[in-house]
Design a protein around this motif. Structure first.
Motif, PDB file in Angstrom:
ATOM      1  N   VAL A 167       0.830  -1.209   0.000  1.00  0.00           N
ATOM      2  CA  VAL A 167       0.000   0.000   0.000  1.00  0.00           C
ATOM      3  C   VAL A 167       0.864   1.258   0.000  1.00  0.00           C
ATOM      4  N   ARG A 181       0.546   4.378  -2.661  1.00  0.00           N
ATOM      5  CA  ARG A 181       0.235   5.709  -2.147  1.00  0.00           C
ATOM      6  C   ARG A 181       1.311   6.708  -2.541  1.00  0.00           C
ATOM      7  N   SER A 221      -7.447   0.120  -0.879  1.00  0.00           N
ATOM      8  CA  SER A 221      -6.961   0.752   0.348  1.00  0.00           C
ATOM      9  C   SER A 221      -7.449   2.198   0.435  1.00  0.00           C
ATOM     10  N   ARG A 233      -6.143   4.421   2.228  1.00  0.00           N
ATOM     11  CA  ARG A 233      -4.977   5.296   2.288  1.00  0.00           C
ATOM     12  C   ARG A 233      -4.535   5.711   0.891  1.00  0.00           C
TER      13      ARG A 233
END
Length: 556
Positions: free
Chosen positions: A199, A203, A234, A236
């Motif tokens: 992740v 990101r 996700s 995020r």
């Protein structure tokens, strides 16, 4: 071996050695503190010793230091190598080759260090050093090494630190690579990182996209990657997409911004995760501002029920988003134009009386800008009452609106403007005596107010007494700021050539005779229009002795 217990004698340095010899001796000291101190001296020592000594004596030290057991030494080495690079490149072609063959590879090695602190320092140093690389060497000396950092970590999926570093480096170095090199190598690598199983890497890709888009003019493949990340499992990653949405909208093509990117952004605004929604609302005003008035009207109708503007208006009723609404409101008002003021006016008036002082202060700071964007009847009918309320608010709000007093009143109709002066004087009368900064702000606006008053009687009845009071203020700063307005006021009154001009001016003859007002008349010497001309100021007083008093005040 490091001494079991360090003593002052163990830490002492032999001052009889030259700087070069000291660095050669103590940069490999068993004591970490001595190594750290002398690593900091490497760049200065290279400049003092010359290119030959730096190449033959200092460069061999760098390799062992790059693998030093202490993280602090390796971290400092990255910054030092960056400083050494400038010295080597500036000397000769031989120095440039040493930079390419030894210093740059060393920085790339440190960029792959196991400690994040070292990687960060080395990455920043590499970006700074890359500007010294000739275009023909960028691919071999920089790009291949950065790509290797990302590839070397693929066998260890859980260790995503190197891929994060590579992603950041690719985005920061993209403008220097050139479009051809970047499209051939950089874009495919970022597309691969956008599909990384970790992740944090996906990101990071989202966060770096604005820099890449600016450098490469929004390549289509990366646009598709961004749209995919907006639907990432996700939250995020989706929040990162929301964070960069407005920055990307500002650099992509209009058809992309008004089409798929707007649809993706609306999805983020309505996301199931509260943090993603909050991030999108933070950029909502900036995103709307990226759209022209025609695009906003057309696109909102197509997506149904004006979702974009409605989402912004809804922020006004939320205590959490009230500050964001106030901060973004001028940009949204500019994008929508005066014809759509009615869609956002109710929310604006709701926040103008909000109990949060910071929200009202932000609206007060931008009130004059809003007045310039709407129709004149809106200024008189809606914004003037808001302005009056801000003037009677607490000190923080009142000070904010006073800073742009004349700019706002310039947009008010002459009738309303003249009738508003008593309100201004009443506010000053009721303001606490200790709050002299309010009076200072009003004093700064006197010159602008004098140019706005079309009625001489109003000027004498309101503005001249106000100016006189400020010139006699107990605080010197207020008097100093009020002084430059006097020539503007006198000139405006003199140009009217009214019969009672001399009679009324005699009441303020002290402006010319009192030595305490010398600073006032020094302003008449400023080269603005005809203020320094005797016909505009000095001869306007009742007799020649008064004009002579002005001259004497200037000389004294």
């Amino acid at each position: 071996a490091v001494p079991a217990s360090l003593t002052l004698e163990a830490l002492s340095v032999d001052d009889s050695l030259s700087q070069l010899d000291r660095v050669l001796k103590y940069a490999v000291s068993p004591i970490p503190l001595q190594r750290l101190v002398h690593v900091k001296l490497l760049a200065a020592t290279a400049a003092e010793s010359g290119l030959e000594a730096a190449t033959n004596e200092l460069i061999p030290l760098l390799g062992p230091l790059a693998t030093d057991e202490k993280m602090e030494v390796r971290q400092q080495l990255a910054s030092t190598v960056r400083d050494m690079a400038s010295f080597f490149v500036a000397n000769s072609e031989e120095g440039y080759r040493s930079f390419i063959d030894f210093l740059l590879p060393l920085l790339c090695t440190l960029c792959a260090d196991e400690r994040e602190e070292v990687r960060q320092a080395a990455s920043e140093a590499l970006v700074s050093a890359a500007v010294l690389v000739k275009p023909c060497d960028l691919g071999r000396a920089v790009l291949t090494n950065v790509l290797a950092i990302a590839h070397d970590s693929l066998h260890d999926v859980a260790n995503d630190g190197l891929r994060l570093t590579a992603c950041w480096l690719l985005s920061e170095l993209a403008p220097g690579f050139g479009k051809r090199l970047a499209m051939q190598f950089l874009v495919p690598e970022l597309l691969s990182l956008a599909q990384d199983p970790e992740v944090r890497v996906r990101r990071q890709v989202a966060w770096t996209l604005p820099t890449i888009f600016t450098a490469l003019e929004g390549p289509r493949r990366l646009t598709l990657a961004y749209l995919t990340l907006c639907r990432d499992p996700s939250c995020r990653v989706r929040r990162a997409c929301a964070d960069v949405s407005a920055a990307l909208a500002a650099v992509v093509k209009p058809e992309t911004r008004a089409g798929p990117m707007l649809s993706a952004f609306l999805g983020l605004v309505e996301d199931e995760n509260s943090k993603v929604r909050a991030g999108a609302r933070l950029r909502l005003g900036a995103f709307i501002a990226c759209l022209s008035g025609q695009e906003v009207g057309t696109i909102v109708q197509e997506v149904g029920q004006q979702k974009l503007v409605s989402a912004f208006v809804a922020m006004a009723s939320s205590d959490e988003d009230g500050k964001n609404f106030a901060y973004q409101f001028p940009a949204v008002a500019l994008a929508l134009g005066p014809g759509r003021w009615g869609e956002i006016s109710q929310s604006y008036h709701l926040l103008a009386i909000n109990g949060n002082t910071e929200i009202r202060r932000m609206l007060a700071c931008s009130l004059h800008e809003i007045a310039a964007l709407v129709d004149p009847e809106v200024v008189d009918g809606e914004l003037l009452p808001v302005f009056d309320g801000f003037l009677r608010d607490n000190t923080m709000v009142r000070n904010s609106v006073f800073r742009n007093l004349s700019d706002f009143l310039r947009l008010v109709s002459p009738e309303k403007r003249t009738s508003f002066l008593p309100n201004l004087c009443a506010v000053l009368d009721t303001a606490p005596k200790m709050n002299w900064r309010v009076r200072e702000m009003v004093a700064r606006q006197l010159g602008g107010l004098a140019q706005l008053l079309s009625c001489p009687d109003s000027a004498w009845e309101r503005l001249v007494p106000l100016c006189d009071a400020l010139l006699r203020d107990d605080v010197a700063q207020v008097r100093l700021v009020a002084a430059p307005a006097v020539p503007s006021i006198l000139q405006a009154l003199h140009e009217e050539r009214r019969a009672d001009y001399r009679v009324k001016l005699r009441a303020h003859q002290e402006w010319a005779t009192n030595k305490g007002f010398k600073m006032v008349f020094s302003c008449c010497e400023e080269p603005e229009g005809d203020l320094a001309d005797s016909t505009s100021v000095t001869t306007g007083f009742p007799d020649d002795s008064t004009g002579a008093s002005i001259g004497a005040a200037k000389e004294n």
